[in-house]
Every structure is written in structure tokens, then in C-alpha cells.
Scaffold this motif. Structure first.
Motif, mmCIF file in Angstrom:
data_model
loop_
_atom_site.group_PDB
_atom_site.id
_atom_site.type_symbol
_atom_site.label_atom_id
_atom_site.label_comp_id
_atom_site.label_asym_id
_atom_site.label_seq_id
_atom_site.Cartn_x
_atom_site.Cartn_y
_atom_site.Cartn_z
ATOM 1 N N ILE A 103 0.867 -1.193 0.000
ATOM 2 C CA ILE A 103 0.000 0.000 0.000
ATOM 3 C C ILE A 103 0.894 1.230 0.000
ATOM 4 O O ILE A 103 1.961 1.231 0.630
ATOM 5 N N HIS A 104 0.482 2.260 -0.732
ATOM 6 C CA HIS A 104 1.356 3.432 -0.894
ATOM 7 C C HIS A 104 1.545 4.194 0.426
ATOM 8 O O HIS A 104 2.670 4.450 0.844
ATOM 9 N N HIS A 105 0.450 4.595 1.065
ATOM 10 C CA HIS A 105 0.543 5.447 2.264
ATOM 11 C C HIS A 105 0.647 4.614 3.543
ATOM 12 O O HIS A 105 -0.185 3.736 3.770
ATOM 13 N N PRO A 106 1.589 4.937 4.429
ATOM 14 C CA PRO A 106 1.607 4.258 5.737
ATOM 15 C C PRO A 106 0.461 4.771 6.609
ATOM 16 O O PRO A 106 0.164 5.969 6.599
ATOM 17 N N PRO A 107 -0.161 3.891 7.402
ATOM 18 C CA PRO A 107 -1.278 4.312 8.251
ATOM 19 C C PRO A 107 -0.843 4.749 9.639
ATOM 20 O O PRO A 107 -1.691 4.956 10.505
ATOM 21 N N PHE A 108 0.451 4.882 9.871
ATOM 22 C CA PHE A 108 0.946 5.258 11.204
ATOM 23 C C PHE A 108 2.026 6.329 11.051
ATOM 24 O O PHE A 108 2.584 6.514 9.962
ATOM 25 N N GLU A 109 2.309 7.024 12.153
ATOM 26 C CA GLU A 109 3.324 8.088 12.126
ATOM 27 C C GLU A 109 4.723 7.480 12.125
ATOM 28 O O GLU A 109 4.975 6.483 12.815
ATOM 29 N N ILE A 110 5.626 8.109 11.372
ATOM 30 C CA ILE A 110 7.006 7.614 11.322
ATOM 31 C C ILE A 110 7.979 8.582 11.991
ATOM 32 O O ILE A 110 9.186 8.375 11.952
ATOM 33 N N GLY A 111 7.448 9.674 12.573
ATOM 34 C CA GLY A 111 8.317 10.606 13.300
ATOM 35 C C GLY A 111 8.850 11.739 12.437
ATOM 36 O O GLY A 111 9.627 12.562 12.925
ATOM 37 N N ASP B 196 -3.640 -13.503 11.364
ATOM 38 C CA ASP B 196 -2.300 -13.773 11.897
ATOM 39 C C ASP B 196 -1.374 -14.327 10.814
ATOM 40 O O ASP B 196 -0.302 -14.840 11.120
ATOM 41 N N ASN B 197 -1.792 -14.212 9.549
ATOM 42 C CA ASN B 197 -0.965 -14.750 8.459
ATOM 43 C C ASN B 197 -0.385 -13.660 7.556
ATOM 44 O O ASN B 197 0.111 -13.952 6.474
ATOM 45 N N ILE B 198 -0.471 -12.387 7.989
ATOM 46 C CA ILE B 198 0.149 -11.299 7.212
ATOM 47 C C ILE B 198 1.605 -11.194 7.647
ATOM 48 O O ILE B 198 1.911 -10.873 8.797
ATOM 49 N N LYS B 199 2.510 -11.477 6.728
ATOM 50 C CA LYS B 199 3.935 -11.593 7.077
ATOM 51 C C LYS B 199 4.695 -10.280 6.985
ATOM 52 O O LYS B 199 5.724 -10.095 7.637
ATOM 53 N N HIS B 200 4.209 -9.360 6.128
ATOM 54 C CA HIS B 200 4.984 -8.133 5.913
ATOM 55 C C HIS B 200 4.098 -7.138 5.165
ATOM 56 O O HIS B 200 3.231 -7.545 4.391
ATOM 57 N N ILE B 201 4.336 -5.845 5.413
ATOM 58 C CA ILE B 201 3.666 -4.795 4.625
ATOM 59 C C ILE B 201 4.743 -3.944 3.958
ATOM 60 O O ILE B 201 5.692 -3.487 4.620
ATOM 61 N N PHE B 202 4.602 -3.747 2.646
ATOM 62 C CA PHE B 202 5.536 -2.944 1.861
ATOM 63 C C PHE B 202 4.853 -1.619 1.514
ATOM 64 O O PHE B 202 3.786 -1.609 0.905
ATOM 65 N N PHE B 203 5.500 -0.496 1.900
ATOM 66 C CA PHE B 203 4.943 0.827 1.660
ATOM 67 C C PHE B 203 5.756 1.603 0.628
ATOM 68 O O PHE B 203 6.939 1.307 0.400
ATOM 69 N N GLY B 204 5.126 2.649 0.072
ATOM 70 C CA GLY B 204 5.831 3.643 -0.752
ATOM 71 C C GLY B 204 5.759 4.973 -0.010
ATOM 72 O O GLY B 204 5.795 5.030 1.215
ATOM 73 N N HIS B 205 5.694 6.079 -0.783
ATOM 74 C CA HIS B 205 5.308 7.410 -0.301
ATOM 75 C C HIS B 205 6.368 8.171 0.478
ATOM 76 O O HIS B 205 6.437 9.384 0.349
#
Ligand SMILES: [Fe+2]
Ligand SMILES: [Fe+2]
Length: 267
Positions: free
Chosen positions: A151-159, A182-191
């Protein structure tokens, strides 16, 4: 299983520069490097901000560049894109039944789910109940097999405040779809145009630099987004049943130190 993530190419119409660089030339160099070193990868995912402006010509320019890529590729939207112009330029790209550019790739390593966080005329991202319902169905179908989200946008703050204000706002629908799994192993972001590793809701995630300009590591500026020319990169990802390994590769760096024999060691 090996795949490539490329993000935030910000392609312009042919010959036009952006922040002192030609995004098409940058992407051409990226693709040449992938072809030379990772032609054995299974596929390549482009995680949004494909075009920057002048969409009809920019997307034609992008399609022309992608013709050189030796891997199958999948395209996602970012805030700089235009959903309708994109669909006209890439009519073969899969969408969900509501027209969001969301799709699934079933691979030997598990299910890749590509999400659409584009909000028309906004810099920040959104993920509505319609998109979340589609995601819930795709997660349910996965039947416990490993899932990798994109997903392009992260849904949390990165500081980094200038980016935090333009993240995926109102992430409740996304969170509610993901939390029971419980089977989502990783999320790849852009943005974010930066190399970052971390986790969200206990799920590991990563970000990689774009292929044109980057964002500075600036914890104070609120706006505008402070940009720079740190080296462009793409990610080489290795998956197996036990691990996810994400290599960030600065594809324009060709520095090589001579190998000099060291002193003989004795044990
Ligand atoms: Fe971007
Ligand atoms: Fe973006």
C-alpha cells in the motif's frame, strides 16, 4: 522466492525534469540494473507515485520505460497519480468491482495483495469501507497461507512531521480488516522516499527510497516536505517459509574498492 519493489518514480512527460533530475532517465537506470542483476526475480511491484503530473504523456512515458523491464510488473497508485488517467493508459491493470486499483497475485511464496490508498485531489491517503471489504474477502480466501500487503501510504506516524500529516488518515477500516489475521507476514509501503524498517500492529514492514528525489531525515519541519538527492534505490526481497529479507539497493552507486590481500591469519 525473489521479487523487486520499486516506488515513487514520479515520471514526467518525456524530457521534463523534476527537482533537478529526469525521472525517466532515473527509472531507465533502475530497470537496466534490475535486468542486469535480478532477471531471475519472479516479478516487480511498483508501489505508487508512478507519475508526477501531465498524466497522459507521463503515463505514456512510463509505459515506454516499462517495455524494457524483463520481469512481469504490477502497478499501484500513489497520491501523485490520477486514477482515471492511469486506467486509460494501462487498461490491462486489474481493478476491484468498485474501480479501485486493487488486485491479488498468488505466488508460490504466498498471496500478494496490492491496495489502493489514492484519494482524488489529496496528498494524504484514504482506505474506505468498500476497499476494506474487498481486502477482508481476499484475506479470508487466503486460508491461512502467507500474505504480503502492499500500500502506498503508511497508516501510522514515522516521526517525520511533514510526512506524518500526509499519511493514510483514518486508518480504522484498514486496521479492522487486518487485526483478525495472523498470516500477514509483511507490509511494503511507498510514499516516504526513505529506507525504513519497523512494524505496525505487530506486522513487520518496510519502506524504500524512490527512483528520483528523496525526503530528508528531518524530525522538525512540518511543511513543505524537505526533499533531497540521497541515492535512489529499489528493494530486492527474498521470501521463504521462515523469513522475509529486504535488501535496499542504491542502483546508481558503482563504487568499488580494490580487493587487497590481507595479512595471513594464524589460528
Ligand atoms: Fe512520492
Ligand atoms: Fe506519495
Amino acid at each position: 522466492m525473489k521479487f523487486i519493489q520499486v516506488t515513487d518514480m514520479h515520471i514526467m512527460p518525456p524530457g521534463e525534469r523534476l527537482l533537478g533530475l529526469d525521472p525517466r532517465a532515473q527509472l531507465d537506470a533502475c530497470i537496466a540494473d534490475i535486468n542486469a542483476h535480478h532477471a531471475d526475480a519472479e516479478l516487480c511491484v511498483f508501489t505508487g507515485d508512478l507519475g508526477h503530473e501531465g498524466y497522459v504523456d507521463a503515463y505514456r512515458n512510463l509505459r515506454d520505460a516499462l517495455a524494457a523491464l524483463s520481469l512481469p510488473y504490477y502497478l499501484m497508485l500513489g497520491n501523485h497519480d490520477d486514477r482515471e488517467a492511469f486506467k486509460e493508459a494501462f487498461p490491462e491493470i486489474a481493478c476491484d468491482r468498485h474501480g479501485f486499483v486493487q488486485s491479488v497475485i498468488d505466488t508460490g511464496a504466498g498471496r500478494f495483495i496490492l491496495l489502493d490508498s489514492y484519494e482524488p485531489a489529496a496528498v494524504w491517503g484514504s482506505f474506505c469501507e468498500k476497499r476494506a471489504a474487498w481486502l477482508r474477502d481476499r484475506l479470508e480466501e487466503s486460508n491461512g497461507r502467507p500474505v504480503y500487503l502492499f500500500i502506498h501510504h503508511p497508516p501510522f506516524e514515522i516521526g517525520i512531521p511533514s510526512l506524518d500529516s500526509i499519511r493514510l488518515l483514518e486508518a480504522g477500516h484498514l486496521r479492522a480488516a487486518i487485526e483478525p489475521c495472523d498470516n500477514i507476514k509483511h507490509i511494503f509501503f511507498g510514499h516516504v522516499h526513505r529506507p525504513i524498517a519497523g512494524s505496525w500492529l505487530g506486522i513487520p514492514c518496510s519502506f524504500v527510497r524512490g527512483t528520483n528525489h528523496q525526503v530528508a531525515l528531518d524530525f522538525h519541519t512540518t511543511r513543505p516536505v524537505p526533499k533531497n538527492h540521497e541515492p535512489p534505490a529499489y528493494a530486492v526481497v527474498l521470501l521463504n517459509s521462515e523469513s522475509v529479507v529486504v535488501h535496499m539497493h542504491d542502483f546508481l552507486d558503482n563504487s568499488v574498492l580494490p580487493i587487497t590481500p590481507g595479512p595471513a591469519t594464524t589460528e
